[in-house]
Design a protein around this motif. Structure first.
Motif, mmCIF file in Angstrom:
data_model
loop_
_atom_site.group_PDB
_atom_site.id
_atom_site.type_symbol
_atom_site.label_atom_id
_atom_site.label_comp_id
_atom_site.label_asym_id
_atom_site.label_seq_id
_atom_site.Cartn_x
_atom_site.Cartn_y
_atom_site.Cartn_z
ATOM 1 N N SER A 1 62.884 60.037 67.149
ATOM 2 C CA SER A 1 63.339 59.864 65.775
ATOM 3 C C SER A 1 64.622 59.041 65.762
ATOM 4 O O SER A 1 65.512 59.255 66.590
ATOM 5 C CB SER A 1 63.588 61.241 65.143
ATOM 6 O OG SER A 1 63.939 61.104 63.796
ATOM 7 N N ASN B 264 67.702 57.695 63.165
ATOM 8 C CA ASN B 264 68.358 57.853 61.856
ATOM 9 C C ASN B 264 69.006 56.535 61.449
ATOM 10 O O ASN B 264 69.681 55.902 62.265
ATOM 11 C CB ASN B 264 69.449 58.926 61.931
ATOM 12 C CG ASN B 264 68.914 60.255 62.379
ATOM 13 O OD1 ASN B 264 67.885 60.699 61.907
ATOM 14 N ND2 ASN B 264 69.608 60.896 63.298
ATOM 15 N N ASP C 87 70.238 57.921 53.460
ATOM 16 C CA ASP C 87 69.943 58.028 54.880
ATOM 17 C C ASP C 87 68.501 58.483 55.024
ATOM 18 O O ASP C 87 68.033 59.344 54.283
ATOM 19 C CB ASP C 87 70.863 59.042 55.564
ATOM 20 C CG ASP C 87 72.305 58.582 55.612
ATOM 21 O OD1 ASP C 87 72.527 57.362 55.676
ATOM 22 O OD2 ASP C 87 73.197 59.437 55.591
ATOM 23 N N THR C 88 67.805 57.909 55.981
ATOM 24 C CA THR C 88 66.440 58.333 56.260
ATOM 25 C C THR C 88 66.165 58.148 57.748
ATOM 26 O O THR C 88 67.087 57.858 58.515
ATOM 27 C CB THR C 88 65.422 57.585 55.365
ATOM 28 O OG1 THR C 88 64.141 58.201 55.497
ATOM 29 C CG2 THR C 88 65.324 56.115 55.734
ATOM 30 N N THR C 89 64.935 58.325 58.147
ATOM 31 C CA THR C 89 64.571 58.222 59.557
ATOM 32 C C THR C 89 63.277 57.432 59.695
ATOM 33 O O THR C 89 62.525 57.283 58.743
ATOM 34 C CB THR C 89 64.334 59.608 60.182
ATOM 35 O OG1 THR C 89 63.242 60.234 59.509
ATOM 36 C CG2 THR C 89 65.564 60.485 60.096
ATOM 37 N N GLU D 208 60.209 57.351 62.920
ATOM 38 C CA GLU D 208 59.813 57.956 64.192
ATOM 39 C C GLU D 208 58.877 56.996 64.901
ATOM 40 O O GLU D 208 58.032 56.369 64.264
ATOM 41 C CB GLU D 208 59.111 59.282 63.916
ATOM 42 C CG GLU D 208 58.875 60.139 65.131
ATOM 43 C CD GLU D 208 58.336 61.514 64.752
ATOM 44 O OE1 GLU D 208 57.298 61.893 65.304
ATOM 45 O OE2 GLU D 208 58.957 62.180 63.893
#
Length: 197
Positions: free
Chosen positions: A93, A95, A182-184, A186
């Motif tokens: 993951s 960020n 903010d997000t991610t 993967e």
């Protein structure tokens, strides 16, 4: 013992690696090279600005590394041995903070869209692929995570091969907060190779 300390240690033994000293670089796959541009004037639904993601990543993971073991049982005891095989690495993951034009978010969105088109629900819907080329390699990228010392000098390079994004995180809009978005995302990968720099 004193000679060992003098000869082998070239820095203070109190110098330790820090979590906030790193740089993450993502290299896009061949399937995206013809839609990658460096100028913001080329911004469109069909293009991406790949470097925008590199400067907004604030967290990434180097996964644990394991080599399986086995055992033979004999006479009430067990003997352990190496299985000489690595299980698949877990997904990683990353960020990141979304930029105000969503250019960095768009990089991952388009990569996922190439693997499964949001309109046609097939792989690479806009292209006529040459059957002689490997489709497997066309949508895999690479990534490198550089660990840096206290002077921001790169000390270790972790290279991820066979990178595939598998998810892009949600965005929670809310009138009651003014925080940055903010997000991610993967990604999965096949191999991890560290190099001392």
């Amino acid at each position: 013992m004193d000679d060992f300390m003098t000869d082998k240690i070239q820095q203070s033994i109190y110098n330790k690696a820090r979590k906030d000293k790193f740089l993450f670089v993502l290299t896009l796959p061949d399937a995206m090279k013809d839609i990658s541009y460096t100028s913001t004037r080329s911004r469109s639904d069909d293009t991406v600005l790949p470097r925008t993601l590199q400067f907004s990543v604030y967290g990434a993971i180097v996964p644990s590394v394991t080599v399986d073991s086995g055992e033979l049982r004999y006479s009430g005891q067990a003997v352990k041995f190496s299985a000489h095989s690595r299980p698949a690495y877990p997904n990683v993951s990353v960020n990141f903070t979304v930029d105000n034009r969503f250019n960095n978010y768009w990089v991952i969105w388009k990569w996922l869209d190439i693997m499964n088109d949001d309109t046609n629900a097939i792989f690479y819907a806009d292209k006529d692929l040459d059957p002689g080329t490997s489709m497997f390699k066309q949508y895999q990228g690479t990534a490198s995570l550089y660990a840096m010392d206290e002077y921001n000098k790169k000390t270790v390079q972790f290279d991820y091969f066979g990178v595939l994004p598998v998810s892009l995180g949600q965005i929670d809009y809310n009138y009651r907060t003014t925080d940055q978005i903010d997000t991610t995302f993967e990604f999965s990968f096949s191999k991890l190779t560290p190099i001392l720099l």
